[in-house]
Write a protein that holds these residues in place. Structure first.
Motif, PDB file in Angstrom:
ATOM      1  N   ARG A   1      -0.180   9.767 -13.761  1.00 34.21           N
ATOM      2  CA  ARG A   1      -1.139   9.660 -12.864  1.00 34.21           C
ATOM      3  C   ARG A   1      -1.433   8.084 -12.296  1.00 34.21           C
ATOM      4  O   ARG A   1      -2.017   7.477 -13.142  1.00 34.21           O
ATOM      5  CB  ARG A   1      -2.140  10.590 -12.590  1.00 34.21           C
ATOM      6  CG  ARG A   1      -1.787  12.062 -12.573  1.00 34.21           C
ATOM      7  CD  ARG A   1      -3.087  12.939 -12.764  1.00 34.21           C
ATOM      8  NE  ARG A   1      -2.495  14.143 -12.828  1.00 34.21           N
ATOM      9  CZ  ARG A   1      -3.282  15.276 -12.795  1.00 34.21           C
ATOM     10  NH1 ARG A   1      -4.505  15.134 -12.989  1.00 34.21           N
ATOM     11  NH2 ARG A   1      -2.770  16.441 -13.096  1.00 34.21           N
ATOM     12  N   ARG A   2      -1.148   7.654 -11.016  1.00 35.83           N
ATOM     13  CA  ARG A   2      -1.390   6.210 -10.707  1.00 35.83           C
ATOM     14  C   ARG A   2      -1.913   6.048  -9.693  1.00 35.83           C
ATOM     15  O   ARG A   2      -1.191   6.737  -8.690  1.00 35.83           O
ATOM     16  CB  ARG A   2      -0.372   5.234 -11.114  1.00 35.83           C
ATOM     17  CG  ARG A   2      -0.397   4.020 -10.660  1.00 35.83           C
ATOM     18  CD  ARG A   2       0.974   3.306 -10.859  1.00 35.83           C
ATOM     19  NE  ARG A   2       0.885   2.101 -10.408  1.00 35.83           N
ATOM     20  CZ  ARG A   2       1.294   1.805  -9.101  1.00 35.83           C
ATOM     21  NH1 ARG A   2       1.676   2.520  -8.341  1.00 35.83           N
ATOM     22  NH2 ARG A   2       1.216   0.284  -8.695  1.00 35.83           N
TER      23      ARG A   2
ATOM     24  N   ASN B   1       4.250  13.709 -17.404  1.00 36.73           N
ATOM     25  CA  ASN B   1       3.200  13.630 -15.962  1.00 36.73           C
ATOM     26  C   ASN B   1       2.653  12.170 -16.199  1.00 36.73           C
ATOM     27  O   ASN B   1       1.888  12.024 -17.480  1.00 36.73           O
ATOM     28  CB  ASN B   1       2.548  14.499 -15.691  1.00 36.73           C
ATOM     29  CG  ASN B   1       1.724  14.640 -14.504  1.00 36.73           C
ATOM     30  OD1 ASN B   1       0.591  14.067 -14.806  1.00 36.73           O
ATOM     31  ND2 ASN B   1       1.997  15.035 -13.380  1.00 36.73           N
TER      32      ASN B   1
ATOM     33  N   ALA C   1      -1.379   8.879  -7.065  1.00 33.66           N
ATOM     34  CA  ALA C   1      -0.090   9.341  -7.047  1.00 33.66           C
ATOM     35  C   ALA C   1       0.615   9.828  -8.161  1.00 33.66           C
ATOM     36  O   ALA C   1      -0.225   9.684  -9.365  1.00 33.66           O
ATOM     37  CB  ALA C   1       1.155   8.223  -6.935  1.00 33.66           C
ATOM     38  N   GLU C   2       1.533  10.711  -8.245  1.00 35.03           N
ATOM     39  CA  GLU C   2       1.732  11.453  -9.553  1.00 35.03           C
ATOM     40  C   GLU C   2       3.148  11.359  -9.769  1.00 35.03           C
ATOM     41  O   GLU C   2       4.001  11.583  -8.923  1.00 35.03           O
ATOM     42  CB  GLU C   2       1.328  13.087  -9.499  1.00 35.03           C
ATOM     43  CG  GLU C   2       1.249  13.760 -10.365  1.00 35.03           C
ATOM     44  CD  GLU C   2       0.729  15.233 -10.469  1.00 35.03           C
ATOM     45  OE1 GLU C   2       0.769  15.838  -9.420  1.00 35.03           O
ATOM     46  OE2 GLU C   2      -0.001  15.471 -11.328  1.00 35.03           O
ATOM     47  N   TYR C   3       3.731  11.056 -10.940  1.00 34.96           N
ATOM     48  CA  TYR C   3       4.992  10.928 -11.295  1.00 34.96           C
ATOM     49  C   TYR C   3       5.345  12.087 -12.389  1.00 34.96           C
ATOM     50  O   TYR C   3       4.718  12.493 -13.065  1.00 34.96           O
ATOM     51  CB  TYR C   3       5.309   9.452 -11.683  1.00 34.96           C
ATOM     52  CG  TYR C   3       4.933   8.608 -10.963  1.00 34.96           C
ATOM     53  CD1 TYR C   3       3.571   8.144 -10.668  1.00 34.96           C
ATOM     54  CD2 TYR C   3       5.842   8.251  -9.929  1.00 34.96           C
ATOM     55  CE1 TYR C   3       3.194   7.004  -9.637  1.00 34.96           C
ATOM     56  CE2 TYR C   3       5.617   7.036  -8.885  1.00 34.96           C
ATOM     57  CZ  TYR C   3       4.168   6.787  -8.971  1.00 34.96           C
ATOM     58  OH  TYR C   3       3.733   5.873  -8.044  1.00 34.96           O
TER      59      TYR C   3
ATOM     60  N   GLN D   1       5.996   2.210  -8.155  1.00 34.20           N
ATOM     61  CA  GLN D   1       6.718   3.210  -8.863  1.00 34.20           C
ATOM     62  C   GLN D   1       6.460   3.221 -10.259  1.00 34.20           C
ATOM     63  O   GLN D   1       6.548   2.155 -10.882  1.00 34.20           O
ATOM     64  CB  GLN D   1       8.034   3.199  -8.249  1.00 34.20           C
ATOM     65  CG  GLN D   1       8.489   3.608  -6.788  1.00 34.20           C
ATOM     66  CD  GLN D   1       8.038   4.927  -6.512  1.00 34.20           C
ATOM     67  OE1 GLN D   1       8.560   6.004  -7.390  1.00 34.20           O
ATOM     68  NE2 GLN D   1       7.551   5.323  -5.353  1.00 34.20           N
ATOM     69  N   VAL D   2       6.731   4.630 -10.786  1.00 29.56           N
ATOM     70  CA  VAL D   2       6.878   4.643 -12.261  1.00 29.56           C
ATOM     71  C   VAL D   2       7.898   5.433 -12.615  1.00 29.56           C
ATOM     72  O   VAL D   2       8.105   6.481 -11.840  1.00 29.56           O
ATOM     73  CB  VAL D   2       5.410   5.462 -12.614  1.00 29.56           C
ATOM     74  CG1 VAL D   2       5.576   5.846 -14.194  1.00 29.56           C
ATOM     75  CG2 VAL D   2       4.103   4.464 -12.462  1.00 29.56           C
ATOM     76  N   GLN D   3       8.538   5.076 -13.672  1.00 28.48           N
ATOM     77  CA  GLN D   3       9.691   5.711 -14.135  1.00 28.48           C
ATOM     78  C   GLN D   3       9.256   6.469 -15.453  1.00 28.48           C
ATOM     79  O   GLN D   3       8.840   5.608 -16.186  1.00 28.48           O
ATOM     80  CB  GLN D   3      11.079   4.868 -14.172  1.00 28.48           C
ATOM     81  CG  GLN D   3      11.508   4.330 -12.960  1.00 28.48           C
ATOM     82  CD  GLN D   3      10.703   3.441 -12.548  1.00 28.48           C
ATOM     83  OE1 GLN D   3      10.504   2.372 -13.061  1.00 28.48           O
ATOM     84  NE2 GLN D   3      10.426   3.198 -11.071  1.00 28.48           N
TER      85      GLN D   3
ATOM     86  N   GLY E   1       8.142   0.363 -15.096  1.00 27.12           N
ATOM     87  CA  GLY E   1       7.624   0.098 -13.675  1.00 27.12           C
ATOM     88  C   GLY E   1       6.234  -0.249 -13.527  1.00 27.12           C
ATOM     89  O   GLY E   1       5.705  -1.279 -14.508  1.00 27.12           O
ATOM     90  N   SER E   2       5.789   0.234 -12.713  1.00 27.00           N
ATOM     91  CA  SER E   2       4.287  -0.391 -12.074  1.00 27.00           C
ATOM     92  C   SER E   2       3.333   0.539 -13.209  1.00 27.00           C
ATOM     93  O   SER E   2       2.521   1.317 -12.658  1.00 27.00           O
ATOM     94  CB  SER E   2       3.810  -0.205 -10.764  1.00 27.00           C
ATOM     95  OG  SER E   2       4.879  -0.815  -9.978  1.00 27.00           O
TER      96      SER E   2
END
Length: 117
Positions: free
Chosen positions: A100-101, A98, A104-106, A1-3, A26-27
């Motif tokens: 991207r990892r 925004n 996934a998109e955060y 997860q990314v915050q 986070g990650s």
């Protein structure tokens, strides 16, 4: 997860400047692209600027020459900035960070930018 935590929005007069920041935690190791989008009332969300891990940058035509995106990375944080100069009333919107990892998109929570004429 990314915050993602954004800061720096506000109210400014036309011609003024603002600087937005977005800190990812986070990650973060494999985050590829970070960027800024914006959404004005009644309009779709649009890309403002993006920057890859390798430093490739792209801008929306409407902000070229006025906005500058940059990125700072260390072991703990990956931070993206948006320096906005010569602001116009049409730049008024909620600005979203925004990232991207791994497919996934955060998204950040958004920060309001209001430019008065």
């Amino acid at each position: 997860q990314v915050q993602l935590v954004e800061s720096g929005g506000g109210l400014v007069q036309a011609g003024g400047s603002l600087r937005l920041s977005c800190a990812a935690s986070g990650s973060i190791f494999s985050i590829s692209t970070m960027g800024w989008y914006r959404q004005a009332p009644g309009k779709q969300r649009e890309l403002v600027a993006g920057i890859t891990r390798g430093g490739t940058i792209n801008y929306a035509d409407s902000v070229k020459g006025r906005f500058t995106i940059s990125r700072s990375r260390n072991n703990a944080k990956d931070t993206v900035y948006l320096q906005m100069n010569s602001l116009r009333p049409e730049d008024t919107a909620v600005y979203y960070c925004n990232s991207r990892r791994d497919g996934a998109e955060y998204w950040g929570q958004g920060t309001q930018v209001t430019v008065s004429s």
